[in-house]
Design an enzyme around this catalytic site. Sequence first.
Site, PDB file in Angstrom:
ATOM      1  N   LYS A  79      -6.543  -8.960 -17.531  1.00 61.43           N
ATOM      2  CA  LYS A  79      -5.241  -8.148 -17.045  1.00 61.43           C
ATOM      3  C   LYS A  79      -4.146  -8.246 -18.117  1.00 61.43           C
ATOM      4  O   LYS A  79      -4.133  -9.102 -18.684  1.00 61.43           O
ATOM      5  CB  LYS A  79      -4.740  -8.452 -15.632  1.00 61.43           C
ATOM      6  CG  LYS A  79      -3.740  -7.530 -15.230  1.00 61.43           C
ATOM      7  CD  LYS A  79      -3.178  -8.290 -13.905  1.00 61.43           C
ATOM      8  CE  LYS A  79      -2.073  -7.324 -13.137  1.00 61.43           C
ATOM      9  NZ  LYS A  79      -1.577  -7.805 -11.715  1.00 61.43           N
ATOM     10  N   SER A 154      -1.903  -4.372  -8.112  1.00 65.23           N
ATOM     11  CA  SER A 154      -1.509  -4.030  -9.506  1.00 65.23           C
ATOM     12  C   SER A 154      -2.739  -4.350 -10.195  1.00 65.23           C
ATOM     13  O   SER A 154      -2.647  -3.589 -11.572  1.00 65.23           O
ATOM     14  CB  SER A 154      -0.374  -4.398  -9.892  1.00 65.23           C
ATOM     15  OG  SER A 154      -0.444  -5.868 -10.043  1.00 65.23           O
ATOM     16  N   SER A 178      -1.830  -8.159  -5.251  1.00 61.42           N
ATOM     17  CA  SER A 178      -2.274  -7.294  -6.510  1.00 61.42           C
ATOM     18  C   SER A 178      -3.734  -7.697  -6.816  1.00 61.42           C
ATOM     19  O   SER A 178      -4.418  -6.932  -7.559  1.00 61.42           O
ATOM     20  CB  SER A 178      -1.365  -7.210  -7.624  1.00 61.42           C
ATOM     21  OG  SER A 178      -0.440  -6.698  -7.698  1.00 61.42           O
TER      22      SER A 178
END
Length: 477
Positions: A79, A154, A178
């Site tokens: 990420k 997210s 997330s």
Amino acid sequence: MDLKRLSISEIHKLYSKGDIKPIDVVEYYLSEIKKSQPITNSFIEVFEEYAIERARELERMKDTLQSYPLLYGIPVGIKDNINVKGFGTTCASRILSGYKSLYNATVVERILSSGGIIMGKLNMDEFAMGALGTYSYYGPVRNPKNPEHLAGGSSSGSAASVAAGEVHVSLGSDTGGSIRLPASFCGIYGLKPTYGRVSRFGLVAFASSLDQIGPMARNLEDLARLFIVISGYDPMDSTSVPFEVPALDKLMNSSSPEGLVVGYPDIIEEAKMDDKIKVNFEKVLSVLEHEGVKIKKLRLPHIKYSVEVYQIIAMSEASSNLARFDGVRYGLRKREENLVDLYVKTRGEGFGEEVKRRIIVGTFALSHGYYDAYYLRALKVRRLIKEDLENAFEEVGLIVLPVSPSLPPKVDEEIDPISAYYLDIFNIPANLAGIPALSIPFGSTEEGLPMGFQVMAPAWCEGLLLNFANFFEKIVT
Ligand code: GLN
């Protein structure tokens, strides 16, 4: 060969027989990325040359190894709020454009020393604020299972890249759902570890008392391996805890949990939920009951305040953490006559709308005269929520609940920010209490949209989650 269908131990078998080499696996995944990236938009940056070079290096190392380290020759996506030395860390924000990481996050160091191959940086909601993957300077992420729909956020790119088979496994971060929400939208596994289990050194802070990095994978063995690799004490993170990390064979035990009692919170009965999700969740309970698991309804009186409490705490912490992005030290700089104008212009143009909204509300909640009414009160209710869960674990071994109350929305669907906050209503309690939670894929709609549920355990009991998931997988397949 369809490498994405194999588990890591199956790939290792092929390596040891000499049927394939790390470079073959990297080339396979690079070609999958070329096919899927135009649809999913999972990546912000692909490390093509780096990954090829790394595969060759691992091949050279092969003869010196007694046995394969846990991630030897396995492509991993990261990420883009986690630092990988020498590459950009954008947090999907314009304000970090041009910034290059000067060091590796501890989790990245550990992946590298376990033989992993970093394939690139994955798209996300800006600074990890969002539940749908739409708040990215680099555009929204589409759901590989049905590209008319969103991947969730997210950790949008982390979920989509694994589900699309663009990487073998990935890292996401979970502050209020997330990892679990996009995992569920994309039909894969996602684990939020116990707070303190995984070092946050090198993770760009959003809300430091809630943030945890965690693994995402298509199968439980791969998930368990990545979890083991990234876990454990790190002197660089003062909130990391020296707690023993379970071994792979312990985590992969799938025997029926003798006398297991599983609870579900009473709010599920009142919460607004898509009918399909409700029916699917009831199916989970009945499958478990059929296997002799005892199901118990739990009264958790304070968890209905979770979203409000979370937003006050997360926004307050974010307003403080994001003060460092001022146009002086990192990324974007709008040159102006004086310092205040430089700050105003850089932050005004560098941050997206949702991030600015949260900084403003968080600054307000911490300001003189309002601190007691908002931030302090939120901390007190956080304690009550934690106690509700601790009391519940006196009665039951595990808690099950849905992940998102809604199915993945369409890419062009308008969803107001407040409604988006409530998508994490079932996820947030685990972050507020610091306990681990695992999102398990189960079922899908006629349109091919994945569904699932999550299971929560007491702190440090990720082993129970993995054992339960292995048991559940065995009974439903
Ligand atoms: N959707 C939640 C939010 O917008 C959670 C985000 C997260 O876990 N990083 O804050």
